[in-house]
Design a protein around this motif. Structure first.
Motif, PDB file in Angstrom:
ATOM      1  N   GLY A  68       7.540  10.546  -6.672  1.00 18.02           N
ATOM      2  CA  GLY A  68       6.692   9.895  -5.670  1.00 18.02           C
ATOM      3  C   GLY A  68       5.360  10.580  -5.499  1.00 18.02           C
ATOM      4  N   ASP A  69       4.683  10.251  -4.359  1.00 15.30           N
ATOM      5  CA  ASP A  69       3.372  10.837  -4.087  1.00 15.30           C
ATOM      6  C   ASP A  69       3.419  11.844  -2.956  1.00 15.30           C
ATOM      7  N   SER A  70       4.405  11.690  -2.055  1.00 13.53           N
ATOM      8  CA  SER A  70       4.564  12.693  -1.007  1.00 13.53           C
ATOM      9  C   SER A  70       6.044  12.882  -0.743  1.00 13.53           C
TER      10      SER A  70
ATOM     11  N   GLU B 192       0.831  -1.197   0.000  1.00 17.03           N
ATOM     12  CA  GLU B 192       0.000   0.000   0.000  1.00 17.03           C
ATOM     13  C   GLU B 192       0.865   1.247   0.000  1.00 17.03           C
ATOM     14  N   LYS B 193       1.802   1.256   0.959  1.00 11.92           N
ATOM     15  CA  LYS B 193       2.667   2.429   1.029  1.00 11.92           C
ATOM     16  C   LYS B 193       4.138   1.999   1.134  1.00 11.92           C
TER      17      LYS B 193
ATOM     18  N   GLY C 198       0.800   1.577  -3.826  1.00 13.79           N
ATOM     19  CA  GLY C 198      -0.307   2.531  -3.914  1.00 13.79           C
ATOM     20  C   GLY C 198       0.198   3.947  -3.687  1.00 13.79           C
ATOM     21  N   HIS C 199       1.149   4.073  -2.778  1.00 13.48           N
ATOM     22  CA  HIS C 199       1.663   5.404  -2.420  1.00 13.48           C
ATOM     23  C   HIS C 199       3.173   5.303  -2.207  1.00 13.48           C
TER      24      HIS C 199
ATOM     25  N   ALA D   8       6.222   7.357  -0.612  1.00 17.30           N
ATOM     26  CA  ALA D   8       6.632   8.517   0.186  1.00 17.30           C
ATOM     27  C   ALA D   8       8.140   8.681   0.055  1.00 17.30           C
TER      28      ALA D   8
ATOM     29  N   ARG E  42       6.967   2.720  -9.889  1.00 19.42           N
ATOM     30  CA  ARG E  42       5.955   3.346 -10.747  1.00 19.42           C
ATOM     31  C   ARG E  42       5.715   2.490 -11.993  1.00 19.42           C
TER      32      ARG E  42
END
Ligand code: NAP
Ligand code: NAP
Lengths: 307, 307
Positions: B49-51, B3-4, B28-29, B31, B22
């Motif tokens: 990334g996402d964050s 997930e992360k 899913g995420h 960081a 990617r």
């Protein structure tokens, strides 16, 4: 350019010359000579020249240009053999990787009236023999001449033009400087590569299979150099002994100091050395002497190896 | 798959992982965390990334997989920083080039319930930083795990599957054996390369310009390795000291003997060593760990450099 060129020795370098001469129409007749009947036969099968003989003296008779391409340790024997047959006014040159020794071996036998101009094309691969040559080997590579005092400028220019038509760029320097320069840019790297591969081969704690399996992490970069022709490199070591021993001494001294830095955890010293060496790499790429592809230039070629 | 995923460190390795995740839809995420605001900003510009955060603890919160990709000397500080924020059941791994030291630095800080599995992908280039990474870096390369006693087999299998989907082949061994193996296949070659380039840099009889100009005769093969990241290699030297010193000692011993053979003109000994090392090259090519292109694999790429 020449009516008759004689190639004495038809391995990687000799056969590349044969191919370059053909491709660039540099001779009316190419006479090929090599020591063994087997190599001679192979040269003939490959159609590298116009006449073939194991008798070097026969090959050089009437030749305007004679190029000796044999291991440097064989230079004297070849010079003795061909000397009586050399045509007055002919140019005699070689391609040996060391120059002081080749001059000492050949010059005493060169008859008056023959232009002896020692040379060394800085071009090679890890392969040897007449099959391994190719016409473009010398393209964009340096060919260094180490002319003796009193060399006829016209003969030097004629030989230079020959090599330029083979694709090479010309440089001249004295033989002593050549031998020191090559000791650091070529001989030491090969010797170090042979040595590290030998060290790995002898280990017991890490198996040979593991060394091979994980070689992409750095080790394999040395294995190409260490796969070069043993006869050629034995002769280079024996015939450029002084310059090589000098470079080896410096290398070992530097390595001892690096070893001490590792032992005493001197991170600053390590960092400084590891930073300084990067600049040289950049200069080499700027000078067009290597490509700047990532992954040690092997990225593209490697992908298809995926099982 | 996860997930992360949290990536602590976003240089060559971290950013290659981000791109592989990617490309292969492995999280899913993602960081991303790195020490400096500059590198973090660059990672964000590249959309890796996402964050994004400079606070590693914040990045790893709630992550199912945490991958630490920093110089090995920074492992303890990072472990301390992230330990309190790790989620029970999470997998914590690293990519460091040495393993005993990383384990000693990180393991004491890992909270119970977190699966710490030390790892090392044998994939790299001479470049560093977030711009230098690419999704295919790990393709067909080995990723070695050095699991600790009592490692949860399910967690190890899950992490293995993650790396397989990044393109890698998996191996496991104990950390001590990893460090010795890498000392010979990777660390020693890099140290020797740094050393020879340093020696050449210091010469007075041969100028730096000459070294660069004639580097294609062997020297340049070392300059790629010697252009690798100084921080990373300083840390490797400091953190795999024992194995590296052992290999260096053997190398130096062998070199002394080779030097003696050159000094005394022992052609037979030189010939034997130079012959033996060829076999290793052949095995490496057979094992698919290098390509067999002539001219050190650079023939094609070089031609266009002709002025
Ligand atoms: N390879 C490189 O990377 C490179 C680069 C620049 C300069 N060089 C120099 O070029 C020269 C030739 O190297 P190469 O790579 O072309 O070698 P090679 O492919 O091994 O060919 C050697 C040639 O010399 C002959 N030969 C060998 N030993 C001999 C002896 N004792 N007496 C007479 N002839 C002998 C061989 O004849 P048989 O096969 O009939 O025995 C063959 O024709 C060497 O001096 C080397 O230093 C090499
Ligand atoms: N490069 C290779 O060939 C290779 C191959 C296999 C394994 N490895 C291993 O992978 C790891 C990372 O290497 P890399 O090539 O990805 O390095 P890199 O490109 O230089 O990136 C290093 C990353 O670590 C961070 N970092 C540097 N010093 C730090 C410190 N003291 N504390 C916390 N973070 C720090 C950097 O952050 P900032 O930029 O924000 O400062 C950056 O995010 C190393 O352990 C190396 O041994 C490398």
């Amino acid at each position: 350019m020449f009516e008759k060129v004689a190639l004495v020795g038809i391995g990687l370098i000799g056969s590349s010359l044969a191919r370059a001469i053909r491709q660039n129409h540099l001779a009316g007749h190419v006479a090929i000579s090599t020591r063994s009947p087997e190599t001679l036969k192979r040269a003939e099968q490959l159609g590298l020249g116009d006449s073939y003989t194991t008798d070097a003296a026969e090959a050089v008779r009437d030749a305007d240009l004679v190029i000796v391409s044999v291991p440097v340790g064989a230079s004297e024997a070849v010079a003795k053999q061909i000397a009586p047959a050399l045509k007055p006014g002919a140019i005699l040159t070689d391609v040996g990787s060391t120059k002081l020794s080749v001059i000492a071996q050949m010059q005493p036998h060169v008859p008056a009236g023959v232009h002896f101009i020692p040379g060394h094309p800085l071009a090679g691969t890890e392969d040897s023999g007449p099959d391994s040559g190719f016409a473009d080997l010398f393209r964009n590579r340096w060919c260094i001449f180490t002319p003796l005092p009193g060399t006829d400028p016209a003969a030097l220019e004629r030989l230079s033009e020959f090599w330029r038509r083979c694709g090479a760029n010309i440089d001249t320097m004295d033989a002593d400087h050549h031998d020191r320069t090559l000791a650091i840019v070529s001989h030491l790297p090969h010797i170090i590569a042979y040595n590290i591969v030998g060290t790995a081969d002898d280990l017991q704690t890490v198996t040979k299979q593991e060394v091979i399996k994980y070689s992409a992490s750095g080790f394999r970069d040395f294995t190409r150099l260490a796969a070069s022709d043993p006869t050629m490199w034995r002769d280079v070591c024996l015939h450029n002994k002084d310059a090589i021993l000098e470079m080896l001494a410096r290398f070992s001294e530097d390595l001892a100091s690096l070893q001490r830095a590792i032992r005493w955890g001197d991170g600053e010293k390590l960092f400084d050395l590891f930073t300084r060496t990067r600049a040289i790499r950049r200069s080499i790429i700027e000078a067009g002497q290597d490509i700047d592809a990532p992954n040690f230039g092997r990225q593209v070629a490697e992908q298809p190896a995926k099982p």
